[in-house]
Design a protein around this motif. Structure first.
Motif, PDB file in Angstrom:
ATOM      1  N   VAL A 146      14.512  -3.171  -3.860  1.00  0.00           N
ATOM      2  CA  VAL A 146      13.909  -1.853  -3.687  1.00  0.00           C
ATOM      3  C   VAL A 146      14.353  -1.234  -2.361  1.00  0.00           C
ATOM      4  N   VAL A 147      14.317  -2.040  -1.293  1.00  0.00           N
ATOM      5  CA  VAL A 147      14.731  -1.548   0.020  1.00  0.00           C
ATOM      6  C   VAL A 147      16.202  -1.141  -0.004  1.00  0.00           C
ATOM      7  N   ALA A 148      17.055  -1.962  -0.609  1.00  0.00           N
ATOM      8  CA  ALA A 148      18.482  -1.637  -0.674  1.00  0.00           C
ATOM      9  C   ALA A 148      18.718  -0.367  -1.479  1.00  0.00           C
ATOM     10  N   ALA A 149      17.974  -0.199  -2.584  1.00  0.00           N
ATOM     11  CA  ALA A 149      18.122   1.021  -3.387  1.00  0.00           C
ATOM     12  C   ALA A 149      17.666   2.245  -2.610  1.00  0.00           C
ATOM     13  N   LEU A 150      16.633   2.095  -1.790  1.00  0.00           N
ATOM     14  CA  LEU A 150      16.177   3.221  -0.970  1.00  0.00           C
ATOM     15  C   LEU A 150      17.208   3.586   0.091  1.00  0.00           C
ATOM     16  N   THR A 151      17.853   2.603   0.669  1.00  0.00           N
ATOM     17  CA  THR A 151      18.896   2.927   1.653  1.00  0.00           C
ATOM     18  C   THR A 151      20.049   3.670   0.995  1.00  0.00           C
ATOM     19  N   ALA A 152      20.395   3.271  -0.235  1.00  0.00           N
ATOM     20  CA  ALA A 152      21.437   3.991  -0.964  1.00  0.00           C
ATOM     21  C   ALA A 152      20.992   5.419  -1.268  1.00  0.00           C
ATOM     22  N   THR A 153      19.723   5.587  -1.626  1.00  0.00           N
ATOM     23  CA  THR A 153      19.183   6.912  -1.917  1.00  0.00           C
ATOM     24  C   THR A 153      19.148   7.773  -0.659  1.00  0.00           C
ATOM     25  N   ALA A 154      18.849   7.160   0.469  1.00  0.00           N
ATOM     26  CA  ALA A 154      18.822   7.905   1.723  1.00  0.00           C
ATOM     27  C   ALA A 154      20.199   8.454   2.054  1.00  0.00           C
ATOM     28  N   ARG A 155      21.214   7.672   1.797  1.00  0.00           N
ATOM     29  CA  ARG A 155      22.577   8.122   2.054  1.00  0.00           C
ATOM     30  C   ARG A 155      23.003   9.205   1.072  1.00  0.00           C
ATOM     31  N   ARG A 156      22.689   8.972  -0.210  1.00  0.00           N
ATOM     32  CA  ARG A 156      23.095   9.937  -1.231  1.00  0.00           C
ATOM     33  C   ARG A 156      22.243   9.733  -2.471  1.00  0.00           C
ATOM     34  N   ALA A 157      21.517  10.745  -2.847  1.00  0.00           N
ATOM     35  CA  ALA A 157      20.657  10.651  -4.029  1.00  0.00           C
ATOM     36  C   ALA A 157      21.513  10.775  -5.283  1.00  0.00           C
ATOM     37  N   THR A 158      21.712   9.668  -5.975  1.00  0.00           N
ATOM     38  CA  THR A 158      22.525   9.644  -7.188  1.00  0.00           C
ATOM     39  C   THR A 158      21.725   9.022  -8.319  1.00  0.00           C
ATOM     40  N   SER A 159      22.202   9.229  -9.532  1.00  0.00           N
ATOM     41  CA  SER A 159      21.553   8.611 -10.692  1.00  0.00           C
ATOM     42  C   SER A 159      21.553   7.097 -10.557  1.00  0.00           C
ATOM     43  N   ALA A 160      22.670   6.534 -10.091  1.00  0.00           N
ATOM     44  CA  ALA A 160      22.767   5.081  -9.945  1.00  0.00           C
ATOM     45  C   ALA A 160      21.747   4.554  -8.948  1.00  0.00           C
ATOM     46  N   ALA A 161      21.535   5.281  -7.843  1.00  0.00           N
ATOM     47  CA  ALA A 161      20.579   4.825  -6.829  1.00  0.00           C
ATOM     48  C   ALA A 161      19.160   4.858  -7.375  1.00  0.00           C
ATOM     49  N   PHE A 162      18.803   5.933  -8.086  1.00  0.00           N
ATOM     50  CA  PHE A 162      17.461   6.005  -8.652  1.00  0.00           C
ATOM     51  C   PHE A 162      17.252   4.943  -9.728  1.00  0.00           C
ATOM     52  N   LEU A 163      18.269   4.718 -10.545  1.00  0.00           N
ATOM     53  CA  LEU A 163      18.164   3.688 -11.577  1.00  0.00           C
ATOM     54  C   LEU A 163      18.013   2.310 -10.951  1.00  0.00           C
ATOM     55  N   ALA A 164      18.792   2.046  -9.908  1.00  0.00           N
ATOM     56  CA  ALA A 164      18.686   0.759  -9.210  1.00  0.00           C
ATOM     57  C   ALA A 164      17.297   0.571  -8.621  1.00  0.00           C
ATOM     58  N   LEU A 165      16.704   1.654  -8.113  1.00  0.00           N
ATOM     59  CA  LEU A 165      15.355   1.577  -7.554  1.00  0.00           C
ATOM     60  C   LEU A 165      14.352   1.152  -8.627  1.00  0.00           C
ATOM     61  N   GLY A 166      14.423   1.755  -9.802  1.00  0.00           N
ATOM     62  CA  GLY A 166      13.504   1.389 -10.873  1.00  0.00           C
ATOM     63  C   GLY A 166      13.714  -0.019 -11.374  1.00  0.00           C
ATOM     64  N   VAL A 167      14.976  -0.435 -11.490  1.00  0.00           N
ATOM     65  CA  VAL A 167      15.273  -1.791 -11.967  1.00  0.00           C
ATOM     66  C   VAL A 167      14.780  -2.827 -10.967  1.00  0.00           C
ATOM     67  N   ALA A 168      15.060  -2.586  -9.676  1.00  0.00           N
ATOM     68  CA  ALA A 168      14.621  -3.538  -8.652  1.00  0.00           C
ATOM     69  C   ALA A 168      13.104  -3.650  -8.619  1.00  0.00           C
ATOM     70  N   ALA A 169      12.410  -2.510  -8.723  1.00  0.00           N
ATOM     71  CA  ALA A 169      10.947  -2.549  -8.733  1.00  0.00           C
ATOM     72  C   ALA A 169      10.431  -3.309  -9.948  1.00  0.00           C
ATOM     73  N   ALA A 170      11.085  -3.136 -11.100  1.00  0.00           N
ATOM     74  CA  ALA A 170      10.666  -3.850 -12.306  1.00  0.00           C
ATOM     75  C   ALA A 170      10.917  -5.342 -12.178  1.00  0.00           C
ATOM     76  N   VAL A 171      12.048  -5.730 -11.610  1.00  0.00           N
ATOM     77  CA  VAL A 171      12.337  -7.149 -11.398  1.00  0.00           C
ATOM     78  C   VAL A 171      11.257  -7.771 -10.513  1.00  0.00           C
TER      79      VAL A 171
END
Length: 478
Positions: A146-171
């Motif tokens: 979740v933290v890594a996905a947020l850092t990616a989102t902070a740099r650039r909000a992309t579909s991949a970053a948001f998807l990674a955030l949801g997947v990581a939170a679900a895991v």
């Protein structure tokens, strides 16, 4: 000499070099663990008899770790020690690499290495995760994801970053429900922060909750329909704790004090380094500063909410492992603070030493303590194996880890054996009830009648010179 990420000091390690070191380290951890014993630690043993791909298991944890163990068993030919070691190594490698990657995105690879070293100074991350924890390792990987996905989102909000955030939170949620402490804190903190409100004011941000609901929703719906099984571990909040003597009616004062102690034991050293040497971080760009701000606030909100809940519920103890997902961002934010500290190299050296000590400490604990890796399950069963009647054996004990390890010992001796009641097992032809406690032999399980009882003693497989006594009752269906 300047590092490649703009900080002073030696040239920065390249990501592939860090990945190689992490891979070699977790392989070494796995090799040490497999070399110590063909049997299982307590958290490893809980999966024996519980890999039938349910949504709800009796241990009250979400099901993903059980599913991962089942997959590893299929890949390894049902070699239990190899399967559980493989899952643990994969999760630890994922966790360490995500910590590095999160900070690398914000402040460069040199600071990423510093974050790894700081993680090593958190005992639940470096020691307990490698040695004994299971579900907590999975929720840690999810939280760091979740933290890594947020850092990616902070740099650039992309579909991949948001998807990674949801997947990581679900895991994380499928590993342990206490990730809600981190997710709730992040949600509140992001809502209050203009930078993050802007990042999530994007239709693509809906990919995160959609992925979370799709992946974690079925398991949590099943848990809601089976509350007795899925909430059984809540009772552990009312075990005796270090401050039970200070219990007052209706308010969990002892629980709040236990929470404070657990937080200090888990992350106190890292927080102290920041407080003493780097209260104000070096200049950060907008994305890095927003991430640092978000993660600090999320941890504070989560700790405050947990303290209020513990006090209101009159709970008595909060174990350190309960805080693992909530404190997962700590090495990330601490590294951002300490990246400009001239003596940060000492932290890296201390972290490397802490990581290196872990496999040696595992071996020492096995050699000099009454550890499950040193218990002589094979030797204890040797006098029984030839006398046990032919047929499938169902093993039962009030200690699941004892029943699990004796099941594996029977299989090593060439007998068909399973945990009594394992959904994947056939009906047993006889039952073997076992116990380590002094006193009378264990009673035959319901539906079985005692054939005979016995007591066996064997020396531990280490340097202590101590012995282990096993009391066993052999029984047939009545």
């Amino acid at each position: 000499m300047a590092g490649t990420d703009g900080t002073s000091g030696p040239p920065a390690a390249r990501p592939w070099q860090v990945a190689l070191v992490v891979a070699l380290y977790v392989i070494a951890l796995g090799a040490v663990r497999l070399g110590l014993s063909p049997f299982l630690e307590i958290d490893e043993a809980q999966f024996v008899g519980a890999v039938d791909l349910r949504l709800v298991y009796a241990n009250s944890h979400p099901p993903l770790y059980n599913w991962l163990v089942r997959g590893a068993l299929e890949l390894t030919g049902w070699r239990w020690p190899l399967a559980v070691a493989f899952v643990k190594a994969a999760l630890l490698a994922t966790t360490y690499l995500l910590v590095f990657d999160a900070v690398r995105r914000l402040a460069g690879p040199t600071t990423g290495v510093l974050a790894l070293a700081l993680a090593a100074l958190m005992p639940q991350v470096s020691w307990m995760s490698a040695h004994t924890l299971a579900h907590s390792v999975l929720v840690l990987a999810g939280a760091v994801g979740v933290v890594a996905a947020l850092t990616a989102t902070a740099r650039r909000a992309t579909s991949a970053a948001f998807l990674a955030l949801g997947v990581a939170a679900a895991v994380g949620a499928l590993g342990k429900a206490n990730i809600v402490l981190l997710l709730g804190g992040l949600t509140v903190a992001a809502t209050l922060d203009p930078f993050w409100r802007g990042r999530f004011a994007d239709l693509r941000a809906l990919l995160a909750p959609a992925a979370f609901a799709l992946l974690a929703g079925p398991a949590y719906l099943a848990a809601a329909l089976q509350l007795e099984a899925s909430t059984a571990r809540v009772a552990k909040l009312y075990d005796d704790g270090p401050f039970s003597a200070l219990d007052v009616p209706l308010v969990g004062l002892d629980g709040v004090l236990s929470l404070a102690l657990s937080a200090l034991a888990s992350g106190g050293l890292v927080a102290l380094l920041v407080a003493i040497f780097a209260r104000t971080p070096p200049p950060l760009d907008e994305a890095a500063e927003a991430t640092r701000r978000l993660l600090w606030r999320a941890m504070g909100i989560g700790l405050g909410a947990l303290a209020a809940l513990v006090a209101a519920a009159d709970a008595t103890v909060v174990h350190e492992r309960y805080l693992i997902p909530l404190l997962a961002p700590l090495p990330v934010v601490a590294a951002l603070h300490l990246s400009g500290w001239p003596r940060r190299g000492a932290v890296v050296a201390a972290g490397a030493t802490a990581f290196a000590v872990v496999p040696a400490a595992m071996a020492a604990m096995t050699a000099f303590d009454d550890h499950r890796f040193a218990r002589p399950y094979d030797a204890l069963l040797a006098p029984l194996v030839d006398d046990l009647p032919a047929g499938r054996i169902g093993v039962v004990s009030w200690r699941h880890d004892l029943a699990a390890n004796l099941t594996l010992a029977l299989r090593r001796a060439g007998r068909e054996a399973d945990i009594l009641g394992d959904p994947l097992a056939g009906a047993p032809d006889l039952a073997l009830a076992v116990d380590r406690r002094e006193g009378r032999p264990p009673e035959a399980p319901p539906g079985f009648c005692t054939v005979r009882s016995t007591s066996i003693e064997a020396p531990l497989r280490n340097l202590t010179g101590r012995t282990m006594t096993l009391r066993a009752t052999i029984a047939r269906p009545c």
